[in-house]
Scaffold this active site. Structure first.
Site, PDB file in Angstrom:
ATOM      1  N   HIS A  90       0.693  -1.210   0.034  1.00 18.19           N
ATOM      2  CA  HIS A  90       0.073  -0.240  -0.166  1.00 18.19           C
ATOM      3  C   HIS A  90       0.907   1.313   0.023  1.00 18.19           C
ATOM      4  CE1 HIS A  90      -3.277   2.592   1.310  1.00 18.19           C
ATOM      5  NE2 HIS A  90      -2.231   3.346   2.162  1.00 18.19           N
ATOM      6  N   GLU A  91       2.070   1.298   0.874  1.00 21.44           N
ATOM      7  CA  GLU A  91       2.738   2.354   0.924  1.00 21.44           C
ATOM      8  C   GLU A  91       3.604   2.608  -0.480  1.00 21.44           C
ATOM      9  OE1 GLU A  91       2.082   4.530   3.094  1.00 21.44           O
ATOM     10  OE2 GLU A  91       1.131   2.961   4.411  1.00 21.44           O
TER      11      GLU A  91
ATOM     12  N   GLU B 246      -6.334   7.395  -0.608  1.00 20.80           N
ATOM     13  CA  GLU B 246      -6.252   6.238   0.366  1.00 20.80           C
ATOM     14  C   GLU B 246      -6.909   4.746  -0.607  1.00 20.80           C
ATOM     15  OE1 GLU B 246      -4.468   4.994   2.741  1.00 20.80           O
ATOM     16  OE2 GLU B 246      -3.721   7.124   2.548  1.00 20.80           O
TER      17      GLU B 246
ATOM     18  N   HIS C 221       1.261   4.114  -3.007  1.00 24.94           N
ATOM     19  CA  HIS C 221       1.388   5.661  -2.816  1.00 24.94           C
ATOM     20  C   HIS C 221       2.701   6.374  -3.523  1.00 24.94           C
ATOM     21  CE1 HIS C 221      -1.749   6.522  -0.213  1.00 24.94           C
ATOM     22  NE2 HIS C 221      -1.467   6.019   0.984  1.00 24.94           N
TER      23      HIS C 221
END
Length: 292
Positions: free
Chosen positions: A131-132, A203, A135
């Protein structure tokens, strides 16, 4: 692409809000000064915000020698995402959480807390770090750090106006003391709402891309549920002292103090989990990732 357009519009709104606050405090001159300050802070944030955020949270850099399991996990995920290897950091706090920062993929950093590494399974940690890295790939890290910088500057501008802009002889202030009060009350609130909208929109997209990177949407879904449960009962002191960085974390680190969900910088975890579960059900072939 629509998500990027929406984010650009929101960032423009935040800059316009900063200029409006300057106008309320000092008329046209105040608005121009606010614009120059906003541009200057954006430039500063572009080059230095990642270092500032990591320092705020006392993050320590690790490598293949000092944290082999975690570092190698991030390396495999970065390769899977076709990204340059980011700098890797660990934060010594018991609350499980993580964030990414950096102005571009070539200068990115990812950080995880010791609580994340000790309380979640290896698969769940993989989901979080994917997930990071999403980003990073989406270039959300630059957007979020600039947003935090402008939002923080708005609060400082409002406080400055309260002490120096309310004099009755200030002819540059179009609304006088009323303008100062409006700025002090409404500017930080409006900045919070714009910051919230930007973070929430990014998100969901990072969840989707992160699930594709690690190959198992349910790993991230399980991690989100665990992190939220722990964050409600484990305090995170550095985050409480620096609330403007809360939107950078995968789950709001301020939940320990019951932040009103109306002003939360993150979507509801249940909605994020449901989206990931639908993703797993619609595309079961994506269930196989680089770990098996």
């Amino acid at each position: 692409m629509s998500g990027y357009i929406r984010t650009a519009v929101l960032l423009a709104a935040l800059t316009a809000l900063f200029m409006a606050a300057g106008w309320l405090l000092g008329g046209r001159g105040g608005m121009m000064i606010a614009l120059l300050v906003a541009v200057g802070m954006n430039l500063f944030a572009y080059w230095n915000a990642d270092k500032m955020v990591l320092r705020m949270h006392n993050a320590r850099e690790v490598d293949a020698r000092t944290a082999p399991d975690f570092y190698n996990l991030v390396a495999r995920l970065a390769e899977q995402a076709q990204l340059p290897m980011p700098r890797v950091y660990i934060i010594d706090t018991d609350q499980p959480n993580a964030f990414a920062t950096g102005r571009n993929p070539q200068n990115a950093a990812v950080a995880a807390t010791t609580g994340l590494l000790s309380r979640l399974s290896a698969e769940e940690v993989a989901g979080v770090m994917a997930h990071e890295l999403a980003h990073v790939r989406n270039r959300d890290t630059l957007i979020m750090t600039i947003t935090a910088t402008i939002a923080g500057a708005l609060s400082m501008l409002a406080n400055f106006g309260l002490f120096f802009g309310g004099g009755s002889d200030n002819r540059n202030n179009p609304l006088g003391f009323i303008g100062v009060i409006l700025t002090v009350i409404l500017a930080p609130l409006a900045a919070m709402l714009v910051q919230m909208a930007i973070s929430r929109s990014r998100e969901y997209e990072a969840d989707r891309v992160g699930a594709e990177i690690c190959g198992r949407p349910l790993w991230l879904a399980a991690a989100l549920e665990k992190i939220e449960a722990f964050s409600k009962r484990i305090d995170y002191g550095a985050a409480e002292r620096n609330p403007a960085t809360a939107h950078m974390f995968i789950i709001n680190p301020l939940h320990a103090h019951a932040v009103d969900s109306l002003f939360s910088t993150h979507p509801k975890t249940a909605n994020r989990v449901a989206a990931l579960q639908r993703m797993a059900g619609v595309a079961p072939a994506q269930g196989r990732g680089p770990w098996g």
